[in-house]
Design a protein around this motif. Structure first.
Motif, short mmCIF file in Angstrom:
data_model
loop_
_atom_site.label_atom_id
_atom_site.label_comp_id
_atom_site.label_asym_id
_atom_site.label_seq_id
_atom_site.Cartn_x
_atom_site.Cartn_y
_atom_site.Cartn_z
N LEU A 268 13.65 -4.60 -6.60
CA LEU A 268 12.23 -5.07 -6.09
C LEU A 268 11.98 -3.73 -6.80
CD1 LEU A 268 9.83 -7.13 -6.13
CD2 LEU A 268 10.07 -7.12 -3.29
N ALA A 269 11.30 -3.97 -7.68
CA ALA A 269 10.58 -2.12 -7.96
C ALA A 269 9.49 -2.67 -8.29
CB ALA A 269 10.86 -2.15 -8.86
N VAL A 270 8.37 -1.90 -7.40
CA VAL A 270 6.58 -1.93 -7.54
C VAL A 270 5.71 -0.77 -8.17
CG1 VAL A 270 4.68 -2.88 -5.72
CG2 VAL A 270 7.29 -3.76 -5.76
N HIS A 271 5.48 -1.02 -8.90
CA HIS A 271 4.29 0.17 -9.06
C HIS A 271 3.48 0.60 -8.19
CE1 HIS A 271 0.81 -2.65 -9.11
NE2 HIS A 271 2.16 -3.65 -9.72
N GLY A 272 2.80 1.65 -8.18
CA GLY A 272 1.31 2.25 -7.57
C GLY A 272 -0.04 1.47 -7.48
N TYR A 273 -0.52 2.06 -6.72
CA TYR A 273 -2.38 1.72 -6.80
C TYR A 273 -2.74 2.23 -8.67
CZ TYR A 273 -7.03 0.88 -5.12
OH TYR A 273 -8.29 0.77 -4.18
N PHE A 274 -3.70 1.37 -9.13
CA PHE A 274 -3.78 1.25 -10.26
C PHE A 274 -3.46 1.24 -11.48
CE2 PHE A 274 -7.65 3.56 -7.70
CZ PHE A 274 -8.37 2.40 -7.10
N ASN A 275 -1.52 0.46 -11.02
CA ASN A 275 -1.07 0.46 -12.14
C ASN A 275 -0.85 -1.07 -12.43
OD1 ASN A 275 0.59 3.67 -11.12
ND2 ASN A 275 -1.28 2.99 -12.57
N SER A 276 0.32 -1.42 -13.17
CA SER A 276 1.32 -2.18 -13.06
C SER A 276 2.45 -2.18 -13.40
CB SER A 276 0.39 -3.15 -14.96
OG SER A 276 1.30 -2.33 -15.40
N ARG A 277 3.26 -3.78 -13.38
CA ARG A 277 4.62 -4.06 -13.19
C ARG A 277 5.16 -3.15 -14.56
NH1 ARG A 277 4.27 -9.38 -15.86
NH2 ARG A 277 3.72 -8.86 -18.17
N GLU A 278 4.43 -2.63 -15.64
CA GLU A 278 5.01 -2.04 -16.91
C GLU A 278 5.31 0.46 -16.63
OE1 GLU A 278 2.90 -5.56 -19.10
OE2 GLU A 278 2.71 -3.51 -17.33
N THR A 279 4.25 -0.22 -15.47
CA THR A 279 4.43 1.03 -14.68
C THR A 279 5.49 1.83 -14.59
OG1 THR A 279 2.51 1.10 -14.26
CG2 THR A 279 3.20 3.28 -14.02
N GLN A 280 6.49 0.66 -13.87
CA GLN A 280 8.11 0.94 -13.63
C GLN A 280 8.97 0.83 -14.41
OE1 GLN A 280 9.43 0.93 -9.65
NE2 GLN A 280 7.61 2.44 -9.88
N GLY B 246 18.31 -4.24 -3.17
CA GLY B 246 17.25 -2.99 -3.22
C GLY B 246 16.46 -2.97 -3.39
N LEU B 247 15.41 -2.50 -2.42
CA LEU B 247 13.49 -1.95 -3.09
C LEU B 247 13.21 -0.60 -3.03
CD1 LEU B 247 13.05 -3.91 0.92
CD2 LEU B 247 12.93 -4.84 -1.28
N GLU B 248 12.92 -0.65 -4.79
CA GLU B 248 12.10 0.46 -4.73
C GLU B 248 10.71 0.45 -4.91
OE1 GLU B 248 10.04 3.49 -7.60
OE2 GLU B 248 11.07 1.55 -8.12
N GLY B 249 10.15 1.60 -5.02
CA GLY B 249 8.15 1.17 -4.51
C GLY B 249 8.08 3.07 -5.29
N HIS B 250 6.80 2.73 -5.61
CA HIS B 250 6.16 4.06 -5.92
C HIS B 250 4.78 4.58 -5.67
CE1 HIS B 250 3.13 6.95 -8.62
NE2 HIS B 250 4.59 7.96 -7.50
N SER B 251 4.56 5.39 -4.83
CA SER B 251 3.56 5.26 -4.07
C SER B 251 2.79 3.88 -2.88
CB SER B 251 1.44 5.53 -5.34
OG SER B 251 0.84 5.73 -4.50
N MET B 252 1.30 2.85 -3.40
CA MET B 252 1.60 1.94 -2.60
C MET B 252 2.48 0.76 -2.95
SD MET B 252 -1.96 0.28 -2.91
CE MET B 252 -2.19 -1.06 -3.77
N GLY B 253 3.71 1.43 -3.76
CA GLY B 253 4.63 1.07 -3.87
C GLY B 253 5.48 0.62 -3.15
N GLY B 254 5.58 1.94 -2.61
CA GLY B 254 6.21 1.76 -1.41
C GLY B 254 5.86 0.93 -0.79
#
Length: 567
Positions: A66-78, A133-141
């Motif tokens: 599961l891969a998740v972007h951060g604040y003010f981004n969207s799924r494509e940022t990943q 696995g879980l992966e997230g950037h910024s707020m996606g974390g």
């Protein structure tokens, strides 16, 4: 007549080439990319892109991430992460957080959508549920940590990219939670104090919060594995040489995530983390974005050649200045630098005046609109006070509106078609343009009003107040781009030089607003180009103002979070 269509054809050819490159990279080796909508918590509809490697079936299950972007981004940022994970055999769900992309508002609700995203991933019969696995950037974390807290036995490892455990939005980390944790926090991350309580990212190894999560009282050693992989208590810290948003463009950061999942999950292909191709997808969508700007200019030129809009074509009538006098330079400096001088202050005022509501549901869009309108008024007044010769440049309002609608409408059709056929948006890094869903289209209609006011005022000041007789085409374009964007060049250059030499931004308490401001530099340069292109062909600031109002409103509303529930 062919000459009138040349730029338009050039634009769509560039778009096609970029879209094809991006599509072939993200589907490399037979990967399938599926656009999803599924029901989350309390019936909230969530959006995601599902990357499925070739040969994966219910009988031949694959590990998943599961891969998740951060604040003010969207799924494509990943995309960079998702492409590389999928190439190695992982099923990847790149999730739109709640209130982001195409997921239902409000933002921050229901664990940011993380628990529902993990539950959906586990429900797929092609997924090996023992290796997730879980992966997230910024707020996606914090999104994936919300999933880990809600379903503690439903995953095997976590990678936090530029994110943290604990306050303000996650459960505190300890030596056993979350399971098998990798913290990838860049050396120049702008949010080190907010995330981990240290003023500089380079000081992260001494963070008491990080040490508590790693189960040590000593400074954490970068690259050293702590705890036990088999027991799920392993921890590692990596510090790639980039910034917070730079993790998305860092082969080192993406490689760190690949390596960690290679150690903690089973069933993936043994492809070295140094073998990465995602950057070509980023180059492809950048080419498509450039092609879009060329297409808008070409569409405008093509429409001017038709009988319906031929009456709009005329040369600019007069120039405000005979030469670049001290008065001109003063007006130029005020136009370029007042917007950045007022940036933090006007944004703060907007939070007080316009909290998220049913009418204005996107907090940051409201801040941008408030800042823009006030600066439009300032630029307009500067133009009145410091302009030289009187210049006429308003033109036909109704015709200007129609040609702007037609121009941007043509551009929108190409963006929608590219999304439909290739499943790619037009982007580079965090600068992205994608089709609007119905909810965001209705939101855009509201925000279109203040942005139209801004562009009418600002571009009147630009073309009526700063035009110089005798300027060549190149000088005119460069001058107008400078008036619109130079302030942000200096502002961001100062902030990031300070970060480079001191380890933190000059405005340490404004990290989020500073990072978001990075988008304004290329955006305002495009605005100046399109406006100048239209001005040179119509002698009016209105066509460019209306084109940019439509384009920028679409861009901002489509890329920002929606904090208030709307439907």
């Amino acid at each position: 007549m062919l000459g009138k269509y040349r730029l338009f054809h050039f634009g769509w050819v560039i778009i096609l080439l970029g879209a094809l490159l991006a599509h072939f990279i993200q589907t490399s080796g037979g990967i399938a990319v599926r656009d999803l909508r599924f029901n989350g918590t309390n019936g909230q509809v969530l959006s995601g892109l599902l990357y499925v490697p070739p040969g994966v079936t219910a009988e031949n299950k694959a590990p998943a991430i599961l891969a998740v972007h951060g604040y003010f981004n969207s799924r494509e940022t990943q995309d960079g992460f998702a492409i590389e994970f999928a190439r190695r055999g992982y099923v990847v769900l790149a999730l739109d957080q709640t209130g982001h992309g195409y997921s239902d508002a409000p933002a921050f609700s229901n664990g940011f959508g993380g628990p529902a995203g993990l539950a959906y991933l586990r429900s797929l019969d092609i997924v090996d549920t023992d290796n997730i696995g879980l992966e997230g950037h910024s707020m996606g974390g914090w999104t994936v940590l919300a999933a880990a807290a809600a379903m503690p036995d439903a995953y095997k490892a976590v990678v936090l990219q530029g994110s943290s455990t604990g306050a303000p939005f996650a459960k505190e980390g300890d030596p056993s939670w979350p399971r098998n944790l990798a913290v990838v926090f860049s050396k120049f991350d702008e949010f080190s104090d907010f995330m981990w309580g240290v003023p500089r990212a380079q000081d992260l190894p001494t963070s008491p919060k990080l040490q508590a999560a790693f189960g040590t009282a000593e400074p954490v050693v970068v690259g050293e594995v702590y705890g036990d992989l088999a027991a799920g208590t392993a921890r590692i810290l990596q510090q790639p040489n980039t910034t917070h948003p730079g993790n998305h463009l860092s082969s080192e950061a993406i490689g760190d995530a690949i390596d960690w999942f290679d150690q903690t999950l089973e069933g993936a292909k043994a492809i070295p983390s140094s073998d990465q191709i995602w950057i070509w997808k980023e180059i492809g969508t950048l080419i498509a974005l450039i092609g879009f700007v060329v297409l808008l200019a070409g569409a405008f030129e093509m429409l001017l050649s038709t009988q319906a809009f031929a009456h709009l074509r005329r040369e600019p009538a007069g120039f405000a200045h005979e030469k670049r006098s001290p008065k001109w330079w003063l007006a130029f400096a005020l136009a370029a630098f007042v917007p950045v001088i007022t940036y933090y202050t006007f944004f703060y005022w907007a939070t007080l005046v316009f909290p998220a509501s049913a009418i204005l549901p996107q907090s940051f869009t409201s801040q941008i609109a408030f800042w823009a309108v006030l600066n439009g008024v300032i630029v307009f007044l500067v133009g009145l006070l410091l302009r030289g010769n009187k210049v006429e440049g308003r033109g036909d309002i109704f015709g200007s509106v129609l040609i702007a609608l037609a121009t941007v409408g043509i551009g929108y059709l190409f963006v929608a078609a590219t999304d439909f056929f290739f499943k790619v948006d037009f982007r580079f890094w965090v600068l992205a343009l994608k089709p609007l869903d119905l909810v965001r289209f209705k939101i855009a209609l509201v925000y279109l009003v203040p942005f139209t006011v801004f562009f009418v005022l600002a571009l009147r000041g630009l073309h009526i107040g700063l035009s110089v007789r005798g300027d060549s085409r190149l000088v005119q374009y460069l001058s107008n781009v400078g008036a619109m964007a130079l302030g942000f060049v200096v502002f961001l250059g100062f902030q990031y030089l300070t970060l480079l030499f001191t380890g933190h931004l000059f405005s340490m308490n404004e990290s989020l607003t500073t990072v978001i401001g990075m988008q304004f530099l290329p955006l305002l340069a495009v605005v100046a180009f399109l406006s100048t292109y239209a001005w040179r062909r119509t002698g009016s600031y209105l066509p460019g103002a209306f084109i940019n109002a439509l384009f920028v409103t679409w861009y901002i509303v489509g890329s920002q979070a929606t904090q208030f529930p709307v439907s």
